[in-house]
Write a protein that holds these residues in place. Structure first.
Motif, short mmCIF file in Angstrom:
data_model
loop_
_atom_site.label_atom_id
_atom_site.label_comp_id
_atom_site.label_asym_id
_atom_site.label_seq_id
_atom_site.Cartn_x
_atom_site.Cartn_y
_atom_site.Cartn_z
N ASP A 206 0.79 -1.05 -0.12
CA ASP A 206 0.31 -0.29 -0.42
C ASP A 206 0.66 1.29 0.20
OD1 ASP A 206 -2.12 -1.09 0.07
OD2 ASP A 206 -2.98 -1.41 1.95
N GLN B 178 2.09 2.13 -2.82
CA GLN B 178 1.70 2.71 -4.04
C GLN B 178 0.30 4.40 -3.28
OE1 GLN B 178 -2.37 0.98 -6.42
NE2 GLN B 178 -0.68 2.80 -6.83
N ASP C 36 4.03 6.37 -4.84
CA ASP C 36 3.15 6.53 -6.53
C ASP C 36 2.62 7.79 -6.94
OD1 ASP C 36 3.56 5.87 -9.40
OD2 ASP C 36 1.63 4.92 -9.79
N TYR C 37 1.37 7.83 -5.92
CA TYR C 37 0.69 8.27 -6.60
C TYR C 37 0.29 9.59 -5.46
CZ TYR C 37 -3.54 4.59 -7.54
OH TYR C 37 -4.21 3.80 -7.79
#
Length: 315
Positions: free
Chosen positions: A171, A174, A177-178
């Motif tokens: 998570d 992620q 990255d976002y």
């Protein structure tokens, strides 16, 4: 001031619970929906100021809505509808207990830490030889733990987040990255408006289907710092303060009046005149950030207006 919304006490159909944040009131509704009311409360140094700022909630809600629409091709978000200028309705999520702070420039908290001699922020090295408001070689992510109302958010490193199991590694990758993708897009949007997106924070949650989505606000003056691009280089060269669009002007006023949110310090009194100037600054922020004229909502009876608009939507 009667034309502001400081607290809410709604009872909407299908309402399950309500959570009062520093600035937003979050109502959990049935069918896995959340309703978020952006109030006119002003928070600085993790302390909520005694007076509300006219139109501030509307401004934050409308900027966040616009920016969510402008980034939804990159990163999924929680937003479904905005039935009122101060209200957003979206998918209920389990929020991650970290704020993803990303900094393109050494300003604000990073600059204060740097001046104090620190060269490491949240486990990230800040290069030697920098001065306040210099651009980092590349943006750095400096997360913070999410505090309850009245508590302070705390810096935390990626390593500590993983070690303490606050977020799983998959998570967290992620989220990083976002965060980088959103900051890149936010920087491009700002550049078109003659602005520099200096730093910002993003909050994420997980839907019941296990999808990571952007929640809360994005690229607002409360969550972000902007500089004017014009004259940035000259001001840096001359060691002059940067002309900025953010809540920092409020923080600076508080510091000048002996308040930094530390124990034993008293919040200085904000005169109605000062409150009015803060409201005007927020409107200026809105118009610069969005490139659109700000249209003031009817504030004669904000609570009634919100209730009516929400009930119409929920029908």
């Amino acid at each position: 001031m009667s034309n502001t919304i400081i607290a809410t006490d709604f009872n909407f159909p299908g309402q399950r619970s309500v959570y009062h944040g520093k600035v937003r009131e979050v109502y959990t509704l049935e069918n896995n929906k959340l309703l978020m009311v952006a109030t006119d409360r002003l928070s600085a140094f993790d302390v909520v100021m005694p007076k509300g700022i006219p139109y501030k909630g509307q401004i934050l809600n409308q900027i966040a809505t616009k920016m969510m629409r402008d980034t939804e091709d990159l990163v999924p978000n929680w937003l479904i509808a905005t039935p009122d200028p101060n209200v957003a309705i979206g998918e209920a999520c389990e929020p991650f207990k970290v704020e993803m702070v990303i900094r393109g420039y050494m300003s604000g908290h990073a600059a204060r830490e740097y001046k104090a001699g620190k060269r490491m922020l949240c486990g990230v090295v800040m290069p030697e030889g920098m001065k306040e408001n210099d651009k980092f070689p590349q943006p750095i992510i400096t997360p913070a733990t999410k505090a309850e109302m009245g508590d302070h958010d705390e810096d935390i490193s990626r390593e500590d987040i993983l070690r303490r199991g606050i977020v799983s590694e998959a998570d967290y990758l992620q989220l990083e990255d976002y965060t980088r993708k959103l900051f890149q897009r936010g920087s491009e949007i700002a550049a078109k408006r003659g602005l520099i997106l200096v730093d910002t924070k993003y909050e994420f949650g997980k839907t019941k289907d296990g999808k990571v989505v952007l929640i809360d606000e994005i690229h607002t003056p409360d969550s972000s710092r902007y500089f004017y691009n014009e004259g940035y280089e000259i001001r840096q060269k001359n060691n002059e303060p940067q002309k900025q669009l953010s809540k920092e002007f409020v923080r600076q006023w508080l510091i000048q009046n002996g308040f930094q949110g530390l124990e034993g310090q008293k919040v200085p009194t904000m005169s109605d005149e000062y409150v009015e100037t803060v409201s005007e600054r927020y409107i200026e922020l809105y118009e610069n950030i969005t490139g659109e004229k700000f249209v003031k909502a009817d504030v004669l009876n904000i609570h009634e207006r919100i209730e009516k608009n929400v009930l119409n939507y929920l029908k």
